[in-house]
Design a protein around this motif. Structure first.
Motif, PDB file in Angstrom:
ATOM      1  N   ILE A 121      -2.238 135.547  41.033  1.00 32.12           N
ATOM      2  CA  ILE A 121      -0.796 135.058  41.549  1.00 32.12           C
ATOM      3  C   ILE A 121      -0.042 136.892  41.994  1.00 32.12           C
ATOM      4  N   ALA A 122      -0.037 137.724  41.232  1.00 31.30           N
ATOM      5  CA  ALA A 122       0.765 139.294  41.975  1.00 31.30           C
ATOM      6  C   ALA A 122      -0.091 139.685  43.084  1.00 31.30           C
ATOM      7  N   LEU A 123      -1.617 140.010  43.175  1.00 34.82           N
ATOM      8  CA  LEU A 123      -2.623 140.550  43.972  1.00 34.82           C
ATOM      9  C   LEU A 123      -1.786 139.393  45.554  1.00 34.82           C
ATOM     10  N   GLY A 124      -1.452 138.118  45.202  1.00 35.33           N
ATOM     11  CA  GLY A 124      -0.969 137.072  45.901  1.00 35.33           C
ATOM     12  C   GLY A 124       0.223 137.909  47.237  1.00 35.33           C
ATOM     13  N   GLY A 125       1.890 137.903  45.430  1.00 35.05           N
ATOM     14  CA  GLY A 125       2.618 138.538  46.181  1.00 35.05           C
ATOM     15  C   GLY A 125       2.722 139.902  47.318  1.00 35.05           C
ATOM     16  N   VAL A 126       1.943 139.944  47.075  1.00 28.18           N
ATOM     17  CA  VAL A 126       1.252 141.445  47.175  1.00 28.18           C
ATOM     18  C   VAL A 126       1.085 141.939  48.520  1.00 28.18           C
ATOM     19  N   GLY A 127       0.125 140.679  49.159  1.00 32.73           N
ATOM     20  CA  GLY A 127      -0.562 140.648  50.090  1.00 32.73           C
ATOM     21  C   GLY A 127       0.377 139.877  50.760  1.00 32.73           C
ATOM     22  N   ILE A 128       0.981 139.074  50.852  1.00 33.27           N
ATOM     23  CA  ILE A 128       2.329 138.105  51.328  1.00 33.27           C
ATOM     24  C   ILE A 128       3.011 139.550  51.449  1.00 33.27           C
ATOM     25  N   TRP A 129       3.484 140.846  51.400  1.00 36.40           N
ATOM     26  CA  TRP A 129       4.349 141.642  51.059  1.00 36.40           C
ATOM     27  C   TRP A 129       3.619 142.527  51.989  1.00 36.40           C
ATOM     28  N   CYS A 130       2.228 142.778  51.615  1.00 37.18           N
ATOM     29  CA  CYS A 130       1.978 143.881  53.430  1.00 37.18           C
ATOM     30  C   CYS A 130       2.189 143.041  54.401  1.00 37.18           C
ATOM     31  N   LEU A 131       2.081 141.807  54.766  1.00 32.99           N
ATOM     32  CA  LEU A 131       2.176 141.339  55.973  1.00 32.99           C
ATOM     33  C   LEU A 131       3.356 140.916  56.098  1.00 32.99           C
ATOM     34  N   CYS A 132       4.813 141.307  55.727  1.00 26.94           N
ATOM     35  CA  CYS A 132       6.226 141.765  55.296  1.00 26.94           C
ATOM     36  C   CYS A 132       6.833 142.787  56.154  1.00 26.94           C
ATOM     37  N   ALA A 133       6.307 144.091  55.230  1.00 26.69           N
ATOM     38  CA  ALA A 133       6.709 145.227  54.813  1.00 26.69           C
ATOM     39  C   ALA A 133       6.608 145.971  56.451  1.00 26.69           C
ATOM     40  N   PRO A 134       5.708 145.337  56.997  1.00 27.34           N
ATOM     41  CA  PRO A 134       5.860 146.661  58.595  1.00 27.34           C
ATOM     42  C   PRO A 134       6.180 146.290  59.423  1.00 27.34           C
ATOM     43  N   LEU A 135       7.282 144.855  58.823  1.00 27.05           N
ATOM     44  CA  LEU A 135       7.625 143.985  60.488  1.00 27.05           C
ATOM     45  C   LEU A 135       9.233 144.545  59.743  1.00 27.05           C
ATOM     46  N   PHE A 136       9.753 144.572  58.494  1.00 27.91           N
ATOM     47  CA  PHE A 136      10.796 144.924  57.579  1.00 27.91           C
ATOM     48  C   PHE A 136      11.219 146.511  58.267  1.00 27.91           C
ATOM     49  N   VAL A 137      10.111 147.212  57.257  1.00 27.23           N
ATOM     50  CA  VAL A 137      10.208 148.692  57.989  1.00 27.23           C
ATOM     51  C   VAL A 137      10.521 148.811  59.569  1.00 27.23           C
ATOM     52  N   GLY A 138       9.826 148.053  60.473  1.00 30.37           N
ATOM     53  CA  GLY A 138      10.387 148.452  61.752  1.00 30.37           C
ATOM     54  C   GLY A 138      11.673 148.174  62.270  1.00 30.37           C
ATOM     55  N   LEU A 139      11.656 146.673  61.736  1.00 25.80           N
ATOM     56  CA  LEU A 139      13.460 146.269  62.265  1.00 25.80           C
ATOM     57  C   LEU A 139      14.291 147.047  61.342  1.00 25.80           C
ATOM     58  N   VAL A 140      14.438 147.658  60.286  1.00 28.97           N
ATOM     59  CA  VAL A 140      14.966 148.522  59.369  1.00 28.97           C
ATOM     60  C   VAL A 140      15.515 149.980  59.585  1.00 28.97           C
ATOM     61  N   TYR A 141      14.162 150.718  60.076  1.00 29.36           N
ATOM     62  CA  TYR A 141      13.865 151.667  61.597  1.00 29.36           C
ATOM     63  C   TYR A 141      15.241 151.509  62.264  1.00 29.36           C
ATOM     64  N   GLY A 142      14.717 150.211  63.338  1.00 28.14           N
ATOM     65  CA  GLY A 142      15.123 150.854  64.225  1.00 28.14           C
ATOM     66  C   GLY A 142      16.546 150.772  64.760  1.00 28.14           C
ATOM     67  N   VAL A 143      17.081 149.667  63.114  1.00 24.36           N
ATOM     68  CA  VAL A 143      18.873 149.278  63.456  1.00 24.36           C
ATOM     69  C   VAL A 143      19.042 151.053  63.168  1.00 24.36           C
TER      70      VAL A 143
END
Length: 163
Positions: A121-143
């Motif tokens: 279950i934790a690995l699945g959560g990490v997988g989803i985080w890995c998909l979301c994190a780059p988008l989040f970093v890009g958005l926060v970085y830009g703002v």
């Protein structure tokens, strides 16, 4: 000034302003905060401080600033833990009831199997985080970059103004 605003000014705004005054680029500060916030929601409890330390070393980022961002994002980690785990089921991890009584009963029935099941279950959560994190970093970085460039101009103007 309210207590919360005073705390934010002292613990977030002042460290950022100090970095700008010392000549740290807005790009570096924005990256530091964006990575710190993104890593703060990594879905494995107790791992974010080490992850931020490693990211700070790898990218030569300010350690206190990345840890401040990490600690400010900690409440989000708690809020997003279950959604990350549930979203990880889309990646094929098994569905487990995550209520405390069920978890305790499963652990008592078989600690090794509990670790295997919960680990998936934790690995699945990490997988989803890995998909979301780059988008989040890009958005926060830009703002943050736009905001910090404006703030940097003010700091530079204030520094060069006659006394």
């Amino acid at each position: 000034m309210s207590g919360a605003r005073s705390w934010l000014r002292r613990h977030l705004l002042e460290p950022v302003l100090n970095q700008l005054r010392q000549g740290v680029s807005p790009e570096k500060i924005a990256l530091t905060i964006a990575l710190g916030l993104s890593l703060s929601v990594f879905p494995i409890l107790g791992s974010t401080t080490l992850l931020c330390l490693l990211a700070g070393i790898a990218f030569k980022l300010n350690q206190p600033l990345i840890q401040i961002a990490n600690y400010l994002g900690y409440p989000l980690q708690i809020l997003l833990l279950l959604p990350f785990y549930r979203a990880g089921e889309w990646l094929g991890t098994p569905h487990l009831a995550l209520s405390v009584p069920d978890l305790v009963a499963r652990f008592k029935a078989g600690p090794w199997q509990f670790m295997l099941d919960f680990g998936l279950i934790a690995l699945g959560g990490v997988g989803i985080w890995c998909l979301c994190a780059p988008l989040f970093v890009g958005l926060v970085y830009g703002v943050l970059l736009v905001t910090l460039r404006l703030l940097g101009r003010r700091v530079t103007a204030a520094r060069s103004a006659p006394v």
